[in-house]
Write an enzyme that holds these catalytic residues in place. Structure first.
Site, PDB file in Angstrom:
ATOM      1  N   ASP A  23      55.568   2.662 -20.225  1.00  0.00           N
ATOM      2  CA  ASP A  23      56.283   3.316 -19.458  1.00  0.00           C
ATOM      3  C   ASP A  23      56.447   4.004 -18.788  1.00  0.00           C
ATOM      4  OD1 ASP A  23      57.907   3.881 -22.184  1.00  0.00           O
ATOM      5  OD2 ASP A  23      59.376   4.351 -21.058  1.00  0.00           O
ATOM      6  N   GLY A  32      57.656  -0.341 -26.801  1.00  0.00           N
ATOM      7  CA  GLY A  32      55.929  -0.070 -26.048  1.00  0.00           C
ATOM      8  C   GLY A  32      55.027  -1.509 -26.420  1.00  0.00           C
ATOM      9  N   ASP A  71      49.260   9.295 -29.800  1.00  0.00           N
ATOM     10  CA  ASP A  71      49.257   9.824 -29.566  1.00  0.00           C
ATOM     11  C   ASP A  71      48.969  10.974 -30.425  1.00  0.00           C
ATOM     12  OD1 ASP A  71      48.755  12.264 -27.397  1.00  0.00           O
ATOM     13  OD2 ASP A  71      50.686  11.514 -26.634  1.00  0.00           O
ATOM     14  N   LYS A  88      44.690   7.576 -28.607  1.00  0.00           N
ATOM     15  CA  LYS A  88      44.096   8.880 -27.592  1.00  0.00           C
ATOM     16  C   LYS A  88      43.828  10.307 -28.640  1.00  0.00           C
ATOM     17  CE  LYS A  88      47.704   8.764 -23.987  1.00  0.00           C
ATOM     18  NZ  LYS A  88      48.390   9.897 -23.532  1.00  0.00           N
TER      19      LYS A  88
END
Ligand code: IMP
Length: 183
Positions: A161, A46, A105, A133
């Site tokens: 992705d 990523g 996350d 997040k």
């Protein structure tokens, strides 16, 4: 159907990313010197675009290495299992390490990475992440450089992705729900 037809909305534009990458690099340029000779660890897959753009705005001498971690299956929720798919080529003992992540996350992946790195005895360790997040956090993780905070939505593009696709989009976007449902 083109790739763009799958995108519900653009959350962060290409221009916004470009601008933020420059200011984030400036924050790092104010901290490190050539003598520190840090090693930036790109967490694949990523963070590959973020690292590629970011490194070109750093003014201090540094090295790069890559580590591939898998924490998600082919869906949008974590499998809970973190695995090293590709390990570093370098020995980071006594080195100044900067972990470069795409998104934090729940924080589980980064917690695993930081524990793994602690065992390798670096001189220092900092974390740079393009996205965070915070509303989804399960474990508190120290973040030294954060590009953008994003809401609780599954985002794609600029390296991130869904099922290995959409990494090439130049912006950060949200997918249309039917893309997940039909998957
Ligand atoms: P965590 O362990 O829950 O913090 O998840 C970290 C990893 O999950 C990231 O490095 C990403 O690879 C992936 N991930 C988490 N949220 C997203 C998202 O919204 N889009 C794409 N990948 C995500």
């Amino acid at each position: 159907m083109s790739l763009l037809d799958d995108v519900e909305k653009v959350l962060i534009s290409e221009a916004e990313i470009k601008e933020r990458v420059v200011t984030l690099a400036a924050e790092m340029n104010a901290i490190y010197t050539d003598d520190d000779l840090p090693i930036l660890i790109c967490i694949l897959k990523g963070a590959f675009l973020f690292l590629a753009d970011f490194t070109r705005h750093l003014t201090f001498r540094h090295e790069l290495d890559f580590m591939e971690i898998s924490s998600y299956g082919r869906g949008t929720t974590s499998t809970g299992t973190v695995r090293i798919l590709l390990d570093l080529a370098s020995d980071v003992q006594g080195r100044n390490v900067i972990i470069v992540e795409d998104i934090v996350d729940t924080g589980n992946t980064l917690t695993y990475i930081l524990r793994n790195f602690a065992a390798r005895r670096p001189a220092s360790i900092r974390v740079a992440t393009l996205l965070s997040k915070p509303s989804r956090r399960q474990v508190e993780v120290p973040l030294d450089f954060v590009g953008f905070e994003v809401p609780d939505e599954f985002v794609i593009g600029y390296g991130l992705d869904f099922a290995e696709q959409y990494r090439n989009l130049p912006f950060i976007g949200v997918l249309k729900p039917e893309v997940y449902q039909n998957f």
